[in-house]
Design an enzyme around this catalytic site. Structure first.
Site, PDB file in Angstrom:
ATOM      1  CE  LYS A  83      -4.563   0.030   2.077  1.00  0.00           C
ATOM      2  NZ  LYS A  83      -5.311   0.005   3.328  1.00  0.00           N
TER       3      LYS A  83
HETATM    4  O1  G3P Z   1      -9.079   0.325   4.025  1.00  0.00           O
HETATM    5  C1  G3P Z   1      -9.069   1.620   4.510  1.00  0.00           C
HETATM    6  C2  G3P Z   1      -9.849   1.671   5.749  1.00  0.00           C
HETATM    7  O2  G3P Z   1      -9.211   0.918   6.736  1.00  0.00           O
HETATM    8  C3  G3P Z   1     -10.162   3.003   6.282  1.00  0.00           C
HETATM    9  O3  G3P Z   1     -11.317   2.826   7.016  1.00  0.00           O
HETATM   10  O4  G3P Z   1     -13.015   3.335   8.673  1.00  0.00           O
HETATM   11  O5  G3P Z   1     -10.644   4.060   9.044  1.00  0.00           O
HETATM   12  O6  G3P Z   1     -12.057   5.175   7.329  1.00  0.00           O
HETATM   13  P1  G3P Z   1     -11.783   3.919   8.064  1.00  0.00           P
END
Ligand code: G3P
Length: 216
Positions: A83
Site C-alpha cells: 500500500k
Molecule cells: O481500508 C481503509 C480503511 O481501513 C479506512 O477505514 O473506517 O478508518 O475510514 P476507516
C-alpha cells in the site's frame, strides 16, 4: 465482487476465511497498531491464513524510502500487495515498483482525479475511501460511481477497491456501482448477512418443524 477483510486481527481473518468468503485482506498502520503487535509478525501470520492478496502499507514518505520499504515488505510473502499513499513521491514509487513487478494498492484516494493518476502510474489496486468522505459531509459513493465511469471510458487495468466501508448499506452500494473489490471490517461482513425476515422466517420454520417431528 471480491470481498476483502479490512483488519489486522487474525482471529477475525480466520473466522472470515472459515466462512469461505474472504478473497483477501487489507491493513493499514492504524489497524496494525490496534493489534499491538510487531508489523512483520502480524503480516506474516495474515499471509499464512489467506491465499489472496494481503495489503501492507509503507510508512516512508519519500520516494527512496517508499521503494526500499516496498521491496522489503513484498519479499515477505508472494501474496503481499504494497500500500502506497497517493502523493507525488508515492506515485513515482508506484511506477518504479510496477516496472519491477511489485503490486501496489494506492491508498487514501478521495477523488476521481487522484484515482486516474494512480491507475496511470501502474497501481494494481486503487482504494477510494468512502466513509471518510461521508464523514466530511460528501457522498463517498459519488467518487466510486465516477471512478467506474472513468474506468469504463479508458479501460484502466487497476482494480477498484472500495475502502472505508462502514456498514452493510455501503457494501450493497459498492456492489451495485460495480467495485471490483469491497474491503470491509469483520462486523460489516456479519451485518451483510443480517435481515430481520431471515431471522423470523428461520424461527418460524424451526418451530413448525417441531410439529412435523412429533408426527414421525
Ligand atoms: O481500508 C481503509 C480503511 O481501513 C479506512 O477505514 O473506517 O478508518 O475510514 P476507516
Amino acid at each position: 465482487m471480491q470481498i476483502f477483510l479490512d483488519t489486522a486481527n487474525v482471529e477475525e481473518i480466520r473466522q472470515g476465511v472459515a466462512m469461505g468468503l474472504v478473497d483477501g485482506v487489507t491493513t493499514n498502520p492504524s489497524l496494525v497498531a490496534r493489534e499491538n503487535r510487531k508489523f512483520r509478525e502480524c503480516i506474516d501470520e495474515i499471509c499464512s491464513i489467506v491465499d489472496g492478496p494481503v495489503s501492507a502499507e509503507v510508512t516512508a514518505t519519500d520516494y527512496d524510502g517508499m521503494v526500499a520499504e516496498a521491496r522489503e515488505i513484498s519479499s515477505w510473502a508472494p501474496n503481499i500487495v504494497v500500500k502506497v499513499p497517493i502523493v507525488p513521491e508515492g506515485l513515482k514509487a508506484v511506477r518504479t515498483l510496477a516496472d519491477e513487478g511489485i503490486r501496489t494498492n494506492v491508498t487514501l484516494v478521495f477523488s476521481v482525479s487522484q484515482a486516474v493518476l494512480a491507475a496511470k502510474a501502474g497501481a494494481y489496486f486503487v482504494s477510494p475511501f468512502i466513509g471518510r468522505l461521508d464523514d466530511i459531509g460528501q457522498d463517498g459513493m459519488d467518487v466510486l460511481e465516477e471512478m467506474v465511469l472513468a474506468w469504463d471510458n479508458y479501460g484502466f487495468e487497476a482494480q477498484i477497491l472500495a475502502a472505508s466501508l462502514r456498514h452493510a448499506h455501503h457494501f450493497k452500494e459498492a456492489a451495485l456501482i460495480g467495485a471490483d473489490i469491497a474491503t470491509v471490517p469483520f462486523k460489516v461482513l456479519q451485518q451483510a448477512f443480517k435481515h430481520a425476515l431471515t431471522d423470523s422466517g428461520l424461527e418460524r420454520f424451526l418451530s413448525d418443524w417441531e410439529k412435523v417431528k412429533k408426527l414421525v
